[in-house]
Motif scaffolding. Sequence first.
Motif, PDB file in Angstrom:
ATOM      1  N   ILE A 160      11.247  14.477   7.197  1.00 44.25           N
ATOM      2  CA  ILE A 160      12.128  15.167   6.262  1.00 44.25           C
ATOM      3  C   ILE A 160      11.460  16.491   5.928  1.00 44.25           C
ATOM      4  CG2 ILE A 160      13.268  15.080   4.008  1.00 44.25           C
ATOM      5  CD1 ILE A 160      13.123  11.991   4.273  1.00 44.25           C
ATOM      6  N   GLU A 161      12.136  17.577   6.265  1.00 39.33           N
ATOM      7  CA  GLU A 161      11.552  18.917   6.154  1.00 39.33           C
ATOM      8  C   GLU A 161      10.217  18.984   6.903  1.00 39.33           C
ATOM      9  OE1 GLU A 161      11.416  21.254   2.505  1.00 39.33           O
ATOM     10  OE2 GLU A 161      13.008  20.009   1.680  1.00 39.33           O
ATOM     11  N   GLY A 162      10.125  18.247   7.992  1.00 36.03           N
ATOM     12  CA  GLY A 162       8.914  18.248   8.808  1.00 36.03           C
ATOM     13  C   GLY A 162       7.813  17.318   8.317  1.00 36.03           C
ATOM     14  N   VAL A 163       7.998  16.711   7.156  1.00 34.55           N
ATOM     15  CA  VAL A 163       6.982  15.818   6.581  1.00 34.55           C
ATOM     16  C   VAL A 163       7.216  14.395   7.090  1.00 34.55           C
ATOM     17  CG1 VAL A 163       6.048  14.843   4.439  1.00 34.55           C
ATOM     18  CG2 VAL A 163       6.756  17.245   4.516  1.00 34.55           C
ATOM     19  N   PRO A 164       6.218  13.807   7.752  1.00 35.84           N
ATOM     20  CA  PRO A 164       6.392  12.451   8.271  1.00 35.84           C
ATOM     21  C   PRO A 164       6.337  11.384   7.176  1.00 35.84           C
ATOM     22  CG  PRO A 164       4.206  13.258   8.836  1.00 35.84           C
ATOM     23  CD  PRO A 164       4.922  14.380   8.141  1.00 35.84           C
ATOM     24  N   HIS A 165       7.217  10.388   7.338  1.00 39.64           N
ATOM     25  CA  HIS A 165       7.279   9.244   6.424  1.00 39.64           C
ATOM     26  C   HIS A 165       7.435   7.992   7.278  1.00 39.64           C
ATOM     27  CE1 HIS A 165       8.317   6.629   3.135  1.00 39.64           C
ATOM     28  NE2 HIS A 165       9.516   6.418   3.623  1.00 39.64           N
ATOM     29  N   ALA A 166       6.601   7.007   7.019  1.00 37.40           N
ATOM     30  CA  ALA A 166       6.680   5.753   7.775  1.00 37.40           C
ATOM     31  C   ALA A 166       6.502   4.577   6.836  1.00 37.40           C
ATOM     32  CB  ALA A 166       5.608   5.718   8.863  1.00 37.40           C
ATOM     33  N   GLN A 167       7.150   3.487   7.192  1.00 37.10           N
ATOM     34  CA  GLN A 167       6.990   2.241   6.452  1.00 37.10           C
ATOM     35  C   GLN A 167       6.577   1.161   7.444  1.00 37.10           C
ATOM     36  OE1 GLN A 167      10.827   1.786   4.579  1.00 37.10           O
ATOM     37  NE2 GLN A 167      10.094   2.812   2.739  1.00 37.10           N
ATOM     38  N   MET A 168       5.797   0.233   6.933  1.00 34.33           N
ATOM     39  CA  MET A 168       5.309  -0.858   7.764  1.00 34.33           C
ATOM     40  C   MET A 168       5.483  -2.160   6.989  1.00 34.33           C
ATOM     41  SD  MET A 168       1.409  -1.969   8.445  1.00 34.33           S
ATOM     42  CE  MET A 168       1.381  -2.709   6.842  1.00 34.33           C
ATOM     43  N   ALA A 169       5.854  -3.199   7.710  1.00 31.07           N
ATOM     44  CA  ALA A 169       5.903  -4.542   7.113  1.00 31.07           C
ATOM     45  C   ALA A 169       5.354  -5.515   8.141  1.00 31.07           C
ATOM     46  CB  ALA A 169       7.321  -4.914   6.720  1.00 31.07           C
TER      47      ALA A 169
ATOM     48  N   LEU B 259       0.843  -1.187   0.000  1.00 33.56           N
ATOM     49  CA  LEU B 259       0.000   0.000   0.000  1.00 33.56           C
ATOM     50  C   LEU B 259       0.877   1.235   0.000  1.00 33.56           C
ATOM     51  CD1 LEU B 259      -2.651   1.604   0.430  1.00 33.56           C
ATOM     52  CD2 LEU B 259      -2.326   1.231   2.886  1.00 33.56           C
ATOM     53  N   ALA B 260       0.681   2.097  -0.971  1.00 32.84           N
ATOM     54  CA  ALA B 260       1.337   3.401  -1.011  1.00 32.84           C
ATOM     55  C   ALA B 260       0.250   4.437  -0.746  1.00 32.84           C
ATOM     56  CB  ALA B 260       1.976   3.630  -2.374  1.00 32.84           C
TER      57      ALA B 260
ATOM     58  N   LEU C 221      -8.224   4.277   4.773  1.00 35.41           N
ATOM     59  CA  LEU C 221      -6.894   3.759   5.101  1.00 35.41           C
ATOM     60  C   LEU C 221      -6.958   2.590   6.080  1.00 35.41           C
ATOM     61  CD1 LEU C 221      -3.937   4.291   4.435  1.00 35.41           C
ATOM     62  CD2 LEU C 221      -3.851   5.858   6.368  1.00 35.41           C
ATOM     63  N   GLU C 222      -7.920   2.599   6.978  1.00 31.61           N
ATOM     64  CA  GLU C 222      -8.006   1.542   7.987  1.00 31.61           C
ATOM     65  C   GLU C 222      -8.154   0.156   7.354  1.00 31.61           C
ATOM     66  OE1 GLU C 222     -10.291   0.328  12.116  1.00 31.61           O
ATOM     67  OE2 GLU C 222     -10.845   2.183  11.108  1.00 31.61           O
ATOM     68  N   GLU C 223      -9.098  -0.009   6.448  1.00 30.81           N
ATOM     69  CA  GLU C 223      -9.289  -1.331   5.837  1.00 30.81           C
ATOM     70  C   GLU C 223      -8.123  -1.705   4.926  1.00 30.81           C
ATOM     71  OE1 GLU C 223     -12.025  -1.550   1.863  1.00 30.81           O
ATOM     72  OE2 GLU C 223     -13.008  -0.722   3.623  1.00 30.81           O
ATOM     73  N   LEU C 224      -7.503  -0.721   4.298  1.00 30.48           N
ATOM     74  CA  LEU C 224      -6.363  -1.015   3.430  1.00 30.48           C
ATOM     75  C   LEU C 224      -5.137  -1.441   4.234  1.00 30.48           C
ATOM     76  CD1 LEU C 224      -6.831   1.908   0.903  1.00 30.48           C
ATOM     77  CD2 LEU C 224      -7.238  -0.521   0.480  1.00 30.48           C
ATOM     78  N   LEU C 225      -4.913  -0.814   5.384  1.00 33.65           N
ATOM     79  CA  LEU C 225      -3.790  -1.214   6.236  1.00 33.65           C
ATOM     80  C   LEU C 225      -3.995  -2.612   6.801  1.00 33.65           C
ATOM     81  CD1 LEU C 225      -2.979   2.102   8.113  1.00 33.65           C
ATOM     82  CD2 LEU C 225      -1.440   0.830   6.600  1.00 33.65           C
ATOM     83  N   GLU C 226      -5.227  -2.973   7.048  1.00 33.46           N
ATOM     84  CA  GLU C 226      -5.524  -4.314   7.558  1.00 33.46           C
ATOM     85  C   GLU C 226      -5.121  -5.385   6.543  1.00 33.46           C
ATOM     86  OE1 GLU C 226      -9.500  -6.708   8.763  1.00 33.46           O
ATOM     87  OE2 GLU C 226      -9.290  -4.701   9.614  1.00 33.46           O
ATOM     88  N   GLU C 227      -5.338  -5.089   5.270  1.00 31.19           N
ATOM     89  CA  GLU C 227      -5.022  -6.036   4.206  1.00 31.19           C
ATOM     90  C   GLU C 227      -3.546  -5.998   3.796  1.00 31.19           C
ATOM     91  OE1 GLU C 227      -6.320  -7.038  -0.395  1.00 31.19           O
ATOM     92  OE2 GLU C 227      -7.084  -5.217   0.548  1.00 31.19           O
ATOM     93  N   ALA C 228      -2.914  -4.842   3.926  1.00 33.20           N
ATOM     94  CA  ALA C 228      -1.540  -4.654   3.443  1.00 33.20           C
ATOM     95  C   ALA C 228      -0.536  -5.490   4.221  1.00 33.20           C
ATOM     96  CB  ALA C 228      -1.165  -3.184   3.538  1.00 33.20           C
ATOM     97  N   THR C 229       0.464  -5.998   3.509  1.00 31.30           N
ATOM     98  CA  THR C 229       1.588  -6.657   4.163  1.00 31.30           C
ATOM     99  C   THR C 229       2.762  -5.697   4.261  1.00 31.30           C
ATOM    100  OG1 THR C 229       2.305  -7.611   2.052  1.00 31.30           O
ATOM    101  CG2 THR C 229       0.908  -8.979   3.461  1.00 31.30           C
ATOM    102  N   ILE C 230       2.766  -4.686   3.392  1.00 33.64           N
ATOM    103  CA  ILE C 230       3.790  -3.644   3.370  1.00 33.64           C
ATOM    104  C   ILE C 230       3.067  -2.321   3.114  1.00 33.64           C
ATOM    105  CG2 ILE C 230       5.863  -2.771   2.200  1.00 33.64           C
ATOM    106  CD1 ILE C 230       6.278  -5.704   1.201  1.00 33.64           C
ATOM    107  N   ALA C 231       3.500  -1.261   3.792  1.00 37.04           N
ATOM    108  CA  ALA C 231       2.896   0.045   3.537  1.00 37.04           C
ATOM    109  C   ALA C 231       3.980   1.112   3.532  1.00 37.04           C
ATOM    110  CB  ALA C 231       1.850   0.384   4.586  1.00 37.04           C
ATOM    111  N   ASN C 232       3.797   2.080   2.659  1.00 40.00           N
ATOM    112  CA  ASN C 232       4.679   3.222   2.538  1.00 40.00           C
ATOM    113  C   ASN C 232       3.774   4.444   2.670  1.00 40.00           C
ATOM    114  OD1 ASN C 232       6.510   5.222   1.545  1.00 40.00           O
ATOM    115  ND2 ASN C 232       7.646   3.579   0.551  1.00 40.00           N
ATOM    116  N   LEU C 233       3.932   5.205   3.746  1.00 42.64           N
ATOM    117  CA  LEU C 233       3.001   6.273   4.089  1.00 42.64           C
ATOM    118  C   LEU C 233       3.720   7.615   4.210  1.00 42.64           C
ATOM    119  CD1 LEU C 233       1.423   4.251   7.008  1.00 42.64           C
ATOM    120  CD2 LEU C 233       0.503   4.425   4.695  1.00 42.64           C
ATOM    121  N   VAL C 234       3.112   8.659   3.633  1.00 38.31           N
ATOM    122  CA  VAL C 234       3.703   9.994   3.692  1.00 38.31           C
ATOM    123  C   VAL C 234       2.623  11.014   4.047  1.00 38.31           C
ATOM    124  CG1 VAL C 234       4.942  11.792   2.425  1.00 38.31           C
ATOM    125  CG2 VAL C 234       5.417   9.397   1.924  1.00 38.31           C
TER     126      VAL C 234
END
Length: 99
Positions: free
Chosen positions: A86-95, A15-16, A51-64
Motif C-alpha cells: 500500500i503506497e509501496g509499503v509492504p504488509h504481510a500477515q502470518m498464521a 506478534l505485531a 524478529l527471528e526468535e519472535l516469529l518462531e514463537e508467534a502463532t500469528i504475526a502482523n508485519l509492516v
Amino acid sequence: MIYIKVYRVQGEVLLAACDKELLGKTFREGKLKLEVKERFYKGELVELDTLEELLEEATIANLVGERCVEKAIELGYVDENRVLRIEGVPHAQMAKMKW
C-alpha cells in the motif's frame, strides 16, 4: 530498528512488528488503508535480528515495512507473492495452522 509488541491471548501468540520509521503513519491506495497505530505496534524497539526468535514463537504475526517483511520472507514465514503493498509499503500477515 523495528518496533515489536507481543500479545498472548487464549493460547495464541500474536506478534505485531513494524519498521521504526513507519510507526504512527497511515497509507492509502484505492480502497485500501493501512494504519500503523502506536497502540498496536509500539512496544519494544529492537534490532531486526530479534524478529527471528519472535516469529518462531508467534502463532500469528502482523508485519509492516521493508525490513520486517523481508526478514520474514528470508526465514520462510511469508511467501513474497502474498505480500500486500500500500503506497509501496509492504504488509504481510502470518498464521501457523495447528493440526
